[in-house]
Design a protein around this motif. Sequence first.
Motif: not given
Length: 354
Positions: A57-65, A140-150
Amino acid sequence: MNLREVVLQPVAASEEARFRSLMAAHHYLGALPKIGDTLWYVATWQGQWLALLSFSAAAWKCAARDAWIGWDFRHQYDRLHLIANNSRFLILPEHHVANLASRVLALSERRLATDWPARFGYPLLLLETFVDPQRFHGTIYRAANWHEVGETRGYRRTRTGYSAATGPAKRVFVRPLHARARACLSHPVLDPRYRHGAPHIMLSADQMLSLPEFFAGIPDPRRGQGRRHPLPTVLAIAAAATLCGMRGYKAISLWAQDLSQQARARFRCRWRNRRYEVPSRTVIREVLVRVDPDALNSALQRWNLQHAEDEDLAVDGKTMRNAIDADGRQTHILGVVGHRSQTCYTQKKSAPCP
């Protein structure tokens, strides 16, 4: 090792003990119980276990996301099921091979597209994960095209809410699984394909039961003939839908149609053919356009006095489309929103500004 021969498959029930044991032994955070809807995967090559992943399950709150998505806070609680958290990712010590992590992440995205809806009955639009910068760079996440958002704010979830003290902030990475993931998640009306179960009402059972009572004294502007739905019920549903972030007659109507039978009973909906029926979009629009704004405002203010959580309020203005007064002018709405709870306490028709 030929990475094309690497296979990713769900962890079978008979393999869960081994999965937990390896996580406990080799992951710096240890083993993780299944949180909500969860899928565990194992990557194998010629029968050997190479890597372990957990999506939960996703985080309940995440300001950056939440800022990256751009959704209203009242929307997010009804749409969090469309996000899964990559809560664990472990490459087993003896299998640290170049590009293996990226290969496994790519395979997991493909598997989740079919495994998640098959298992839980709804699709995913977005993946998220948190990376501790004191240990990893997120390469590894950047290499897999994930986006860093904060970054996170350092709070962690506890049984009673969130920790009082902050810990180390973690980097937040997201991976859209659909080209329009952000647009779908932030849109005022969620696409029917992504709805799952009844809407998450941001009111307690007592508050739902009380809403019709506060509207009981408002004169009904409709003709006596053909009043199938009581005025207090229509106004209560419209008010509750607005509290949940719905904007416009269509959004309110769709929200009402998704109400469970239990929720409909609390709103005192019409009982017919052994089911509770909600008012249609036409009925909702007719009532909201014709109702006495002063009486509505007074009722909402009384409800606010009994259920208020905010000391400070903010005023916001909107123009209603397709709502024209007797002089041919569009109807303008003033809304009052609480700073702390973000609750919309009252809305009132007003004359256009000169």
